[in-house]
Design an enzyme around this catalytic site. Structure first.
Site, PDB file in Angstrom:
ATOM      1  N   HIS A 164      -2.785  -3.341  -6.141  1.00  0.00           N
ATOM      2  CA  HIS A 164      -3.190  -2.835  -4.831  1.00  0.00           C
ATOM      3  C   HIS A 164      -4.708  -2.905  -4.650  1.00  0.00           C
ATOM      4  O   HIS A 164      -5.450  -2.178  -5.300  1.00  0.00           O
ATOM      5  CB  HIS A 164      -2.686  -1.387  -4.648  1.00  0.00           C
ATOM      6  CG  HIS A 164      -2.965  -0.844  -3.292  1.00  0.00           C
ATOM      7  ND1 HIS A 164      -3.284   0.466  -3.058  1.00  0.00           N
ATOM      8  CD2 HIS A 164      -2.980  -1.448  -2.077  1.00  0.00           C
ATOM      9  CE1 HIS A 164      -3.484   0.649  -1.764  1.00  0.00           C
ATOM     10  NE2 HIS A 164      -3.306  -0.503  -1.140  1.00  0.00           N
ATOM     11  N   SER A 167       0.825  -1.211   0.000  1.00  0.00           N
ATOM     12  CA  SER A 167       0.000   0.000   0.000  1.00  0.00           C
ATOM     13  C   SER A 167       0.853   1.252   0.000  1.00  0.00           C
ATOM     14  O   SER A 167       0.357   2.347  -0.209  1.00  0.00           O
ATOM     15  CB  SER A 167      -0.929   0.008   1.207  1.00  0.00           C
ATOM     16  OG  SER A 167      -0.306  -0.539   2.323  1.00  0.00           O
ATOM     17  N   GLU A 173      -5.697  -0.814  -8.037  1.00  0.00           N
ATOM     18  CA  GLU A 173      -4.649   0.001  -8.653  1.00  0.00           C
ATOM     19  C   GLU A 173      -3.626  -0.952  -9.262  1.00  0.00           C
ATOM     20  O   GLU A 173      -3.087  -1.815  -8.555  1.00  0.00           O
ATOM     21  CB  GLU A 173      -3.984   0.902  -7.599  1.00  0.00           C
ATOM     22  CG  GLU A 173      -4.889   2.010  -7.090  1.00  0.00           C
ATOM     23  CD  GLU A 173      -4.249   2.894  -6.015  1.00  0.00           C
ATOM     24  OE1 GLU A 173      -4.450   4.105  -6.055  1.00  0.00           O
ATOM     25  OE2 GLU A 173      -3.557   2.358  -5.115  1.00  0.00           O
ATOM     26  N   ASN A 233      -3.930   6.037  -1.461  1.00  0.00           N
ATOM     27  CA  ASN A 233      -3.327   6.296  -0.150  1.00  0.00           C
ATOM     28  C   ASN A 233      -2.635   7.650  -0.074  1.00  0.00           C
ATOM     29  O   ASN A 233      -2.525   8.239   0.998  1.00  0.00           O
ATOM     30  CB  ASN A 233      -2.363   5.175   0.237  1.00  0.00           C
ATOM     31  CG  ASN A 233      -3.129   3.982   0.791  1.00  0.00           C
ATOM     32  OD1 ASN A 233      -4.300   4.101   1.148  1.00  0.00           O
ATOM     33  ND2 ASN A 233      -2.489   2.837   0.865  1.00  0.00           N
TER      34      ASN A 233
HETATM   35  N1  3HC Z   1     -15.310  -8.416   4.586  1.00  0.00           N
HETATM   36  C1  3HC Z   1     -16.088  -8.864   3.567  1.00  0.00           C
HETATM   37  N2  3HC Z   1     -17.275  -8.326   3.253  1.00  0.00           N
HETATM   38  C2  3HC Z   1     -17.700  -7.319   4.012  1.00  0.00           C
HETATM   39  C3  3HC Z   1     -16.962  -6.795   5.082  1.00  0.00           C
HETATM   40  C4  3HC Z   1     -15.722  -7.390   5.351  1.00  0.00           C
HETATM   41  N3  3HC Z   1     -14.918  -6.945   6.325  1.00  0.00           N
HETATM   42  N4  3HC Z   1     -17.659  -5.788   5.639  1.00  0.00           N
HETATM   43  C5  3HC Z   1     -18.804  -5.678   4.945  1.00  0.00           C
HETATM   44  N5  3HC Z   1     -18.819  -6.588   3.960  1.00  0.00           N
HETATM   45  C6  3HC Z   1     -19.868  -6.797   2.985  1.00  0.00           C
HETATM   46  C7  3HC Z   1     -21.128  -7.261   3.664  1.00  0.00           C
HETATM   47  O1  3HC Z   1     -21.144  -8.663   3.781  1.00  0.00           O
HETATM   48  C8  3HC Z   1     -22.194  -6.730   2.718  1.00  0.00           C
HETATM   49  O2  3HC Z   1     -22.310  -7.625   1.644  1.00  0.00           O
HETATM   50  P1  3HC Z   1     -23.756  -8.033   1.110  1.00  0.00           P
HETATM   51  O3  3HC Z   1     -24.354  -6.786   0.551  1.00  0.00           O
HETATM   52  O4  3HC Z   1     -23.393  -9.040   0.099  1.00  0.00           O
HETATM   53  O5  3HC Z   1     -24.489  -8.577   2.253  1.00  0.00           O
HETATM   54  C9  3HC Z   1     -21.602  -5.458   2.142  1.00  0.00           C
HETATM   55  O6  3HC Z   1     -20.182  -5.534   2.388  1.00  0.00           O
HETATM   56  C10 3HC Z   1     -22.168  -4.221   2.808  1.00  0.00           C
HETATM   57  O7  3HC Z   1     -21.938  -4.373   4.192  1.00  0.00           O
HETATM   58  P2  3HC Z   1     -22.886  -3.774   5.315  1.00  0.00           P
HETATM   59  O8  3HC Z   1     -24.269  -3.609   4.758  1.00  0.00           O
HETATM   60  O9  3HC Z   1     -22.713  -4.586   6.545  1.00  0.00           O
HETATM   61  O10 3HC Z   1     -22.234  -2.389   5.685  1.00  0.00           O
HETATM   62  P3  3HC Z   1     -21.961  -1.122   4.807  1.00  0.00           P
HETATM   63  O11 3HC Z   1     -23.006  -0.887   3.809  1.00  0.00           O
HETATM   64  O12 3HC Z   1     -21.660  -0.089   5.808  1.00  0.00           O
HETATM   65  O13 3HC Z   1     -20.631  -1.457   4.012  1.00  0.00           O
HETATM   66  C11 3HC Z   1     -18.316  -1.266   3.880  1.00  0.00           C
HETATM   67  C12 3HC Z   1     -19.490  -1.851   4.648  1.00  0.00           C
HETATM   68  C13 3HC Z   1     -18.323  -1.808   2.449  1.00  0.00           C
HETATM   69  C14 3HC Z   1     -17.053  -1.728   4.570  1.00  0.00           C
HETATM   70  C15 3HC Z   1     -18.482   0.295   3.858  1.00  0.00           C
HETATM   71  O14 3HC Z   1     -18.624   0.760   5.164  1.00  0.00           O
HETATM   72  C16 3HC Z   1     -17.321   1.009   3.210  1.00  0.00           C
HETATM   73  O15 3HC Z   1     -17.235   1.092   1.995  1.00  0.00           O
HETATM   74  N6  3HC Z   1     -16.398   1.536   4.042  1.00  0.00           N
HETATM   75  C17 3HC Z   1     -15.211   2.226   3.558  1.00  0.00           C
HETATM   76  C18 3HC Z   1     -14.183   1.177   3.229  1.00  0.00           C
HETATM   77  C19 3HC Z   1     -12.928   1.786   2.669  1.00  0.00           C
HETATM   78  O16 3HC Z   1     -12.766   2.980   2.526  1.00  0.00           O
HETATM   79  N7  3HC Z   1     -11.976   0.900   2.331  1.00  0.00           N
HETATM   80  C20 3HC Z   1     -10.690   1.313   1.847  1.00  0.00           C
HETATM   81  C21 3HC Z   1      -9.746   1.395   2.982  1.00  0.00           C
HETATM   82  S1  3HC Z   1      -8.144   1.905   2.474  1.00  0.00           S
HETATM   83  C22 3HC Z   1      -7.392   0.516   1.938  1.00  0.00           C
HETATM   84  O17 3HC Z   1      -7.895  -0.572   2.024  1.00  0.00           O
HETATM   85  C23 3HC Z   1      -6.044   0.697   1.351  1.00  0.00           C
HETATM   86  C24 3HC Z   1      -4.986   0.007   2.156  1.00  0.00           C
HETATM   87  O18 3HC Z   1      -3.794   0.151   1.486  1.00  0.00           O
HETATM   88  C25 3HC Z   1      -4.853   0.596   3.537  1.00  0.00           C
END
Ligand code: 3HC
Length: 281
Positions: free
Chosen positions: A127, A106, A139, A177
């Protein structure tokens, strides 16, 4: 992240060999995959037979059994260059020469890993974002040594996963990031400066900017330790204050408050719903 990548690859029809450092971690990762597949079946999005087929495409190992014949190897280990180089040196000798190597780093420059292998021309960055099963973006990172065929292979792989692809240059933090990490660090600074409480900062960005999670919830989700490692690497590269880990983040990591995975970060996850833990700054 590793289990998510394994799942999306198996869903796209690939045979996957998933490697972990111990049986317990394998069970944890596979348990998560099985839970996700069961949920998809329950919701009527997947037939049970299709879920079984996806599960059946993933084999696991704590060694390197099955790696010899892989066409693509994606590493998603700790964000530590020495450990990644150690892994690539080991893999270089045993994976077939035509295979492409990809890092899910990342924040590290991809070239630093590519150059340490015998196949710098067959090395890319792939990524993924957390959770990899849900987040659309991938990415695809080309280094100065990545040849066009390798980049094309990596791009086509991403397309086959049905991801939204961007071609990112090999600059520390790539696109997301570079923008997201300073934002999360700034949320910690805003908290330190008393602009708002933990909950207020999160509520504000959810309701005011339509983000799915507030920045402090997102920090807990990504992991405070992971974010600090990324910030340290980016600060080291760019020497800009916006990438510097604020003292609160540093101290929370020292205390072992890594976020969701450790049960405590800006929120306490021991109850039914997360509860903000005001730090009394
Ligand atoms: N693992 C797998 N699936 C997951 C999950 C997890 N940890 N958390 C949620 N889900 C799935 C659920 O099962 C659900 O699937 P479904 O519709 O098939 O039932 C779907 O995601 C939606 O989940 P929820 O309805 O429970 O909750 P939300 O609508 O709030 O969505 C989220 C959860 C998708 C995690 C949303 O909150 C989100 O998009 N958050 C922001 C995430 C983000 O920004 N990620 C990037 C982080 S930075 C990164 O990764 C880069 C690295 O380099 C650090």
């Amino acid at each position: 992240m590793g289990h998510g990548i394994a799942q999306v690859a198996a869903q796209a029809g690939y045979q996957v060999v998933a490697r972990e450092v111990g049986d317990e971690r394998i069970q944890k990762g596979m348990g998560r995959i099985e839970k996700q597949l069961a949920r998809a079946v329950e919701k009527g999005r997947l037939e049970q037979s299709a879920a079984d087929e996806i599960r059946g495409r993933i084999t696991t190992t704590t060694g390197f059994d099955g790696f010899e014949d892989c066409d693509l190897v994606i590493e998603a280990i700790t964000e530590n260059l020495d450990r990644k180089l150690e892994l690539w040196r080991e893999l270089d000798g045993l994976v077939k020469d035509e295979a492409v190597f990809a890092t899910n780093t990342s924040s590290l420059s991809v070239i630093d890993q590519a150059a340490a292998t015998k196949r710098p021309n067959q090395f890319v960055g792939l990524h993924f974002f957390n959770p990899a099963q849900v987040m659309p973006l991938l990415e695809v990172v080309q280094t100065v040594t990545t040849d066009d065929d390798t980049f094309k292979t990596a791009w086509q792989f991403g397309e086959s996963l049905k991801k939204t692809l961007v071609h990112a240059r090999d600059k520390t933090g790539f696109i997301v990031n570079r923008l997201l990490v300073p934002y999360m660090l700034d949320a910690v600074r805003a908290y330190e400066e008393g602009v708002g409480s933990i909950e207020e900062i999160d509520i504000a960005m959810k309701a005011g900017a339509n983000h799915p999670m507030g920045p402090l919830t997102l920090l807990d989700f990504v992991g405070l330790d992971t974010t600090k490692s990324i910030a340290d690497i980016m600060f080291d590269e760019y020497r800009e204050r916006r990438f510097a880990a604020p003292p609160t983040l540093r101290k929370m990591v020292s205390a072992g408050w890594y976020g969701r995975k450790s049960g405590r970060g800006f929120y306490d996850y021991s109850g039914d719903a997360p509860v903000a833990v005001e730090l009394g700054l």
